[in-house]
Write a protein that holds these residues in place. Structure first.
Motif, PDB file in Angstrom:
ATOM      1  N   GLY A   1      44.539  18.079 -25.031  1.00  0.00           N
ATOM      2  CA  GLY A   1      45.528  17.021 -24.991  1.00  0.00           C
ATOM      3  C   GLY A   1      45.895  16.469 -23.634  1.00  0.00           C
ATOM      4  N   ILE A   2      45.342  17.014 -22.545  1.00  0.00           N
ATOM      5  CA  ILE A   2      45.720  16.538 -21.219  1.00  0.00           C
ATOM      6  C   ILE A   2      44.648  16.919 -20.204  1.00  0.00           C
ATOM      7  N   ASN A   3      44.440  16.049 -19.243  1.00  0.00           N
ATOM      8  CA  ASN A   3      43.518  16.315 -18.132  1.00  0.00           C
ATOM      9  C   ASN A   3      44.310  16.229 -16.837  1.00  0.00           C
ATOM     10  N   ILE A   4      44.528  17.385 -16.199  1.00  0.00           N
ATOM     11  CA  ILE A   4      45.315  17.419 -14.971  1.00  0.00           C
ATOM     12  C   ILE A   4      44.424  17.484 -13.730  1.00  0.00           C
ATOM     13  N   TYR A   5      43.116  17.234 -13.917  1.00  0.00           N
ATOM     14  CA  TYR A   5      42.160  17.356 -12.809  1.00  0.00           C
ATOM     15  C   TYR A   5      41.730  15.975 -12.310  1.00  0.00           C
ATOM     16  N   ASN A   6      41.060  15.997 -11.185  1.00  0.00           N
ATOM     17  CA  ASN A   6      40.604  14.759 -10.551  1.00  0.00           C
ATOM     18  C   ASN A   6      39.217  14.334 -11.030  1.00  0.00           C
ATOM     19  N   LYS A   7      38.770  14.898 -12.124  1.00  0.00           N
ATOM     20  CA  LYS A   7      37.455  14.577 -12.679  1.00  0.00           C
ATOM     21  C   LYS A   7      37.624  13.890 -14.037  1.00  0.00           C
TER      22      LYS A   7
ATOM     23  N   ASP B   1      36.989  13.109 -17.995  1.00  0.00           N
ATOM     24  CA  ASP B   1      37.063  14.071 -19.092  1.00  0.00           C
ATOM     25  C   ASP B   1      35.716  14.733 -19.381  1.00  0.00           C
ATOM     26  N   ASN B   2      34.625  13.943 -19.389  1.00  0.00           N
ATOM     27  CA  ASN B   2      33.320  14.490 -19.734  1.00  0.00           C
ATOM     28  C   ASN B   2      32.548  15.008 -18.534  1.00  0.00           C
ATOM     29  N   ALA B   3      33.168  15.025 -17.354  1.00  0.00           N
ATOM     30  CA  ALA B   3      32.504  15.519 -16.144  1.00  0.00           C
ATOM     31  C   ALA B   3      33.249  16.708 -15.540  1.00  0.00           C
ATOM     32  N   LEU B   4      34.101  17.310 -16.348  1.00  0.00           N
ATOM     33  CA  LEU B   4      34.954  18.379 -15.819  1.00  0.00           C
ATOM     34  C   LEU B   4      34.246  19.731 -15.776  1.00  0.00           C
ATOM     35  N   PHE B   5      33.243  19.940 -16.671  1.00  0.00           N
ATOM     36  CA  PHE B   5      32.566  21.237 -16.764  1.00  0.00           C
ATOM     37  C   PHE B   5      31.068  21.071 -16.535  1.00  0.00           C
ATOM     38  N   ASP B   6      30.448  22.170 -16.085  1.00  0.00           N
ATOM     39  CA  ASP B   6      28.990  22.185 -16.008  1.00  0.00           C
ATOM     40  C   ASP B   6      28.442  22.721 -17.327  1.00  0.00           C
ATOM     41  N   ALA B   7      27.135  22.890 -17.404  1.00  0.00           N
ATOM     42  CA  ALA B   7      26.498  23.306 -18.657  1.00  0.00           C
ATOM     43  C   ALA B   7      26.850  24.739 -19.052  1.00  0.00           C
ATOM     44  N   ASN B   8      27.351  25.532 -18.107  1.00  0.00           N
ATOM     45  CA  ASN B   8      27.692  26.926 -18.388  1.00  0.00           C
ATOM     46  C   ASN B   8      29.180  27.120 -18.680  1.00  0.00           C
TER      47      ASN B   8
ATOM     48  N   HIS C   1      31.715  26.281 -16.702  1.00  0.00           N
ATOM     49  CA  HIS C   1      32.545  26.470 -15.515  1.00  0.00           C
ATOM     50  C   HIS C   1      33.043  25.120 -15.034  1.00  0.00           C
ATOM     51  N   LEU C   2      34.238  25.103 -14.486  1.00  0.00           N
ATOM     52  CA  LEU C   2      34.775  23.867 -13.932  1.00  0.00           C
ATOM     53  C   LEU C   2      33.873  23.377 -12.802  1.00  0.00           C
ATOM     54  N   ALA C   3      33.750  22.080 -12.690  1.00  0.00           N
ATOM     55  CA  ALA C   3      32.953  21.510 -11.608  1.00  0.00           C
ATOM     56  C   ALA C   3      33.459  22.018 -10.262  1.00  0.00           C
ATOM     57  N   SER C   4      32.535  22.228  -9.346  1.00  0.00           N
ATOM     58  CA  SER C   4      32.889  22.837  -8.059  1.00  0.00           C
ATOM     59  C   SER C   4      33.914  22.012  -7.287  1.00  0.00           C
ATOM     60  N   ASP C   5      33.907  20.699  -7.484  1.00  0.00           N
ATOM     61  CA  ASP C   5      34.844  19.848  -6.756  1.00  0.00           C
ATOM     62  C   ASP C   5      36.039  19.433  -7.602  1.00  0.00           C
ATOM     63  N   ALA C   6      36.252  20.120  -8.739  1.00  0.00           N
ATOM     64  CA  ALA C   6      37.407  19.812  -9.588  1.00  0.00           C
ATOM     65  C   ALA C   6      38.670  20.404  -8.971  1.00  0.00           C
ATOM     66  N   ARG C   7      39.675  19.570  -8.856  1.00  0.00           N
ATOM     67  CA  ARG C   7      40.937  19.991  -8.266  1.00  0.00           C
ATOM     68  C   ARG C   7      42.092  19.481  -9.133  1.00  0.00           C
ATOM     69  N   ILE C   8      43.142  20.274  -9.187  1.00  0.00           N
ATOM     70  CA  ILE C   8      44.339  19.839  -9.912  1.00  0.00           C
ATOM     71  C   ILE C   8      45.010  18.725  -9.118  1.00  0.00           C
ATOM     72  N   LEU C   9      45.363  17.672  -9.786  1.00  0.00           N
ATOM     73  CA  LEU C   9      46.012  16.543  -9.133  1.00  0.00           C
ATOM     74  C   LEU C   9      47.338  16.976  -8.495  1.00  0.00           C
ATOM     75  N   ASP C  10      47.654  16.335  -7.355  1.00  0.00           N
ATOM     76  CA  ASP C  10      48.847  16.737  -6.603  1.00  0.00           C
ATOM     77  C   ASP C  10      50.118  16.646  -7.442  1.00  0.00           C
ATOM     78  N   GLY C  11      50.218  15.647  -8.293  1.00  0.00           N
ATOM     79  CA  GLY C  11      51.431  15.498  -9.089  1.00  0.00           C
ATOM     80  C   GLY C  11      51.665  16.642 -10.054  1.00  0.00           C
ATOM     81  N   TYR C  12      50.588  17.307 -10.463  1.00  0.00           N
ATOM     82  CA  TYR C  12      50.695  18.402 -11.437  1.00  0.00           C
ATOM     83  C   TYR C  12      50.741  19.776 -10.775  1.00  0.00           C
ATOM     84  N   LYS C  13      50.223  19.874  -9.568  1.00  0.00           N
ATOM     85  CA  LYS C  13      49.998  21.181  -8.939  1.00  0.00           C
ATOM     86  C   LYS C  13      51.268  22.025  -8.887  1.00  0.00           C
ATOM     87  N   ASP C  14      52.389  21.398  -8.558  1.00  0.00           N
ATOM     88  CA  ASP C  14      53.647  22.146  -8.410  1.00  0.00           C
ATOM     89  C   ASP C  14      54.582  21.970  -9.608  1.00  0.00           C
ATOM     90  N   ASP C  15      54.029  21.568 -10.730  1.00  0.00           N
ATOM     91  CA  ASP C  15      54.864  21.288 -11.892  1.00  0.00           C
ATOM     92  C   ASP C  15      54.397  22.049 -13.134  1.00  0.00           C
TER      93      ASP C  15
END
Length: 301
Positions: free
Chosen positions: A158-164, A166-173, A175-189
């Motif tokens: 129901g929510i994507n809090i990352y900078n990637k 929706d369909n590019a957030l995970f690799d084939a195994n 795991h989260l993409a190596s450059d996936a990061r939680i957006l600043d607005g969500y990080k401390d919330d």
């Protein structure tokens, strides 16, 4: 609540309390004997009452006595069927003048930390793996399940809090993409405990004075208590005063006066654990512990 001082000291007496800063407690001396009121009878300086004892200033109490046998019924009738608690307040001594000021401060915090829980990254990877396994169990091939999971996982949580995307957030195994990061607005919330808890603070001030001689004895007291509980919106404020006086104008005449008053204000969050209205949604401890670590406390646009 002064009665809490008896906890564990009187055989057969059970005292339970919630986290309410007002200190209200449930006292059972003879267990549960009726479907109605099972509270004991309180006698304060000879005056019977069924009210709770958190209105009393513990600094004004001289002694507490518990009657739990049949003799209590003989003295106070059927009202004492659940036991009797006798409370005697302090009175002035026969000689001397004194003035006392007692100031106390205290702090409360959680003594034992919560168990370790998943962070946002671990939760997302676990959800990805779980949804993929479900698709495979339903007949999809591993390759089809992987593609479908990558495309649908965000719609499931129901929510994507990352900078990637929706369909590019995970690799084939999974795991989260190596450059996936939680957006600043969500990080401390993402911490649901912080908005609801705090370090509790208790402050208490008691002023008392007494004067006495062979014929007259007078004692007064003023008390102020302010307690902010561990959870926000849970606090207790009490202002109390008492006056006890004994006069012996003649050897054959003795009279006295006993006055007491209390003004109190309680703020007790109806969703706090232990409150009557507590349930799975309004109990913040239950909710904060169970909500997934990817959902922010505040609404984000």
């Amino acid at each position: 609540n002064p009665v809490k001082a008896l906890q564990g000291r009187v055989p057969g007496m059970n005292i339970t309390a919630d986290g309410n800063p007002s200190g209200s407690a449930t006292v059972r001396i003879r267990g549960i004997g009726t479907l109605n009121n099972n509270d004991p009878l309180y006698i304060i300086d000879g005056v019977p009452t069924k009210a709770g004892m958190h209105e009393l200033n513990g600094n004004d109490i001289e002694s507490i006595q518990v009657l739990k046998d049949a003799a209590s019924c003989a003295l106070y009738g059927s009202r004492a069927s659940n036991g009797v608690i006798l409370i005697t307040t302090k009175k002035a001594k026969k000689q001397g003048v004194s003035l006392q000021l007692d100031i106390r401060h205290g702090f409360s915090a959680r003594g034992q930390g919560d168990y370790e829980r998943m962070n946002a990254n671990q939760f997302m990877e676990t959800m990805w793996q779980g949804y993929r396994n479900q698709l495979i169990s339903n007949g999809s091939s591993p390759e089809e399940a992987t593609i479908a999971t990558n495309n649908d996982i965000i719609s499931k949580v129901g929510i994507n809090i990352y900078n990637k995307a929706d369909n590019a957030l995970f690799d084939a195994n999974g795991h989260l993409a190596s450059d996936a990061r939680i957006l600043d607005g969500y990080k401390d919330d993402l911490d649901w405990y912080s908005p609801y808890t705090r370090n509790g603070h208790r402050q208490e001030y008691n002023l008392s004075g007494e004067s006495g001689n062979e014929k007259n004895r007078i004692r007064f007291s003023l008390g102020y208590l302010n307690e902010d509980g561990y959870t926000r919106k849970s606090d207790f404020n009490r202002l109390s005063g008492s006056l006890n006086a004994d006069f012996t104008p003649r050897p054959w005449l003795k009279t006295g006066l006993s006055l007491g008053g209390t003004h109190q204000k309680t703020n007790w969050d109806i969703g706090a654990a232990g409150s009557a209205q507590s349930n799975n949604l309004s109990n913040a401890f239950y909710f904060a512990r169970r909500i997934a670590p990817i959902y922010p406390v505040h609404l984000h646009y």
